[in-house]
Design an enzyme around this catalytic site. Sequence first.
Site, short mmCIF file in Angstrom:
data_model
loop_
_atom_site.label_atom_id
_atom_site.label_comp_id
_atom_site.label_asym_id
_atom_site.label_seq_id
_atom_site.Cartn_x
_atom_site.Cartn_y
_atom_site.Cartn_z
N ARG A 96 0.82 -1.21 0.00
CA ARG A 96 0.00 0.00 0.00
C ARG A 96 0.86 1.26 0.00
O ARG A 96 0.31 2.36 0.00
CB ARG A 96 -0.87 0.02 1.24
CG ARG A 96 -2.27 -0.55 1.03
CD ARG A 96 -2.89 -0.66 2.40
NE ARG A 96 -4.30 -0.50 2.44
CZ ARG A 96 -5.15 -1.53 2.51
NH1 ARG A 96 -4.72 -2.75 2.45
NH2 ARG A 96 -6.43 -1.30 2.63
N ARG B 245 -18.27 -3.54 10.21
CA ARG B 245 -16.82 -3.35 10.28
C ARG B 245 -16.60 -1.96 10.83
O ARG B 245 -17.09 -0.98 10.26
CB ARG B 245 -16.24 -3.46 8.86
CG ARG B 245 -15.28 -4.62 8.69
CD ARG B 245 -14.76 -4.68 7.29
NE ARG B 245 -13.63 -3.79 7.07
CZ ARG B 245 -12.85 -3.86 6.01
NH1 ARG B 245 -13.06 -4.78 5.09
NH2 ARG B 245 -11.85 -3.03 5.87
N ARG C 162 -22.66 -2.42 2.15
CA ARG C 162 -22.03 -3.42 3.02
C ARG C 162 -22.38 -3.16 4.49
O ARG C 162 -22.53 -4.09 5.27
CB ARG C 162 -20.51 -3.39 2.81
CG ARG C 162 -19.73 -4.42 3.60
CD ARG C 162 -18.37 -4.65 3.02
NE ARG C 162 -17.37 -3.70 3.47
CZ ARG C 162 -16.12 -3.62 2.99
NH1 ARG C 162 -15.73 -4.43 2.03
NH2 ARG C 162 -15.29 -2.73 3.45
P1 ADP Z 1 -9.83 -2.04 2.71
O1 ADP Z 1 -11.23 -2.54 2.69
O2 ADP Z 1 -9.71 -0.61 3.16
O3 ADP Z 1 -9.08 -2.36 1.44
P2 ADP Z 1 -8.26 -3.98 4.33
O4 ADP Z 1 -9.14 -4.99 4.90
O5 ADP Z 1 -7.34 -4.38 3.24
O6 ADP Z 1 -9.17 -2.76 3.93
O7 ADP Z 1 -7.38 -3.29 5.51
C1 ADP Z 1 -7.99 -2.80 6.67
C2 ADP Z 1 -7.01 -1.90 7.43
O8 ADP Z 1 -5.83 -2.65 7.77
C3 ADP Z 1 -6.49 -0.68 6.67
O9 ADP Z 1 -7.37 0.42 6.73
C4 ADP Z 1 -5.17 -0.42 7.44
O10 ADP Z 1 -5.40 0.18 8.69
C5 ADP Z 1 -4.67 -1.84 7.70
N1 ADP Z 1 -3.82 -2.33 6.59
C6 ADP Z 1 -4.09 -3.40 5.78
N2 ADP Z 1 -3.10 -3.60 4.90
C7 ADP Z 1 -2.19 -2.63 5.13
C8 ADP Z 1 -0.95 -2.26 4.54
N3 ADP Z 1 -0.45 -2.98 3.51
N4 ADP Z 1 -0.28 -1.19 5.03
C9 ADP Z 1 -0.76 -0.49 6.06
N5 ADP Z 1 -1.93 -0.74 6.66
C10 ADP Z 1 -2.64 -1.81 6.21
#
Ligand code: ADP
Length: 190
Positions: free
Chosen positions: A89, A134, A128
């Site tokens: 990310r 969530r 959702r």
């Molecule tokens: P989204 O539905 O926003 O794509 P995810 O389920 O992938 O959400 O991630 C949920 C949360 O977990 C993010 O908002 C962040 O806080 C954290 N997170 C997940 N992956 C990463 C990453 N690669 N780098 C930093 N934070 C992350």
Amino acid sequence: MINIVLFGPPGAGKGTQSDKLIQKYGFIHISTGDLFRWHTKNDTPLGKRVKEIMNSGALVPDDITIAMLKEELDKNPKAKGFLFDGFPRTVPQAEALDKFLKENGTAIHHVIALDVTEGELRSRIAKRRTTESRADDEEEKLNKRITEYFGKTIHVLPFYKNQGRLNTVNGIGAVEDIFKNICGVIDTVS
Ligand code: ADP
């Protein structure tokens, strides 16, 4: 061994498409969002560190995220291929991933970016909210996640584009059609 990054903003459908891709290709699925949720749910030391950050919709700092990712890679030395979902990310995360894979004699073969407009993301997540709860789907937190995506995560796209590894797939439409287009990328270029 084929390694894929499935890329896209919150609500783009990464989770849905990942499930189908794992079934078809037998990838090991690494979703950093799911991993962080597992840690917070089980109240591990890592979970305690990231809970507040995640619940605010902010990105977890790179050092924590990269260390967790490395641990997952090390758990699966014989993987047929990895599907990275929600990682990388940030550009430092993308660089770290390249480094780790290179050390194991492999690389990211395809980056598949799901292209979805902001209006569509917001309406999907609003929907959702009616079926799932969530903490980070609440309006204010969702705004933060979208800001993080457009402020930080989007810079990962030129990183891969410059290396000729980026494929964009339209993320709006029927789940099956989107899936076919993703498989098209994996099957033709691999
Ligand atoms: P989204 O539905 O926003 O794509 P995810 O389920 O992938 O959400 O991630 C949920 C949360 O977990 C993010 O908002 C962040 O806080 C954290 N997170 C997940 N992956 C990463 C990453 N690669 N780098 C930093 N934070 C992350």
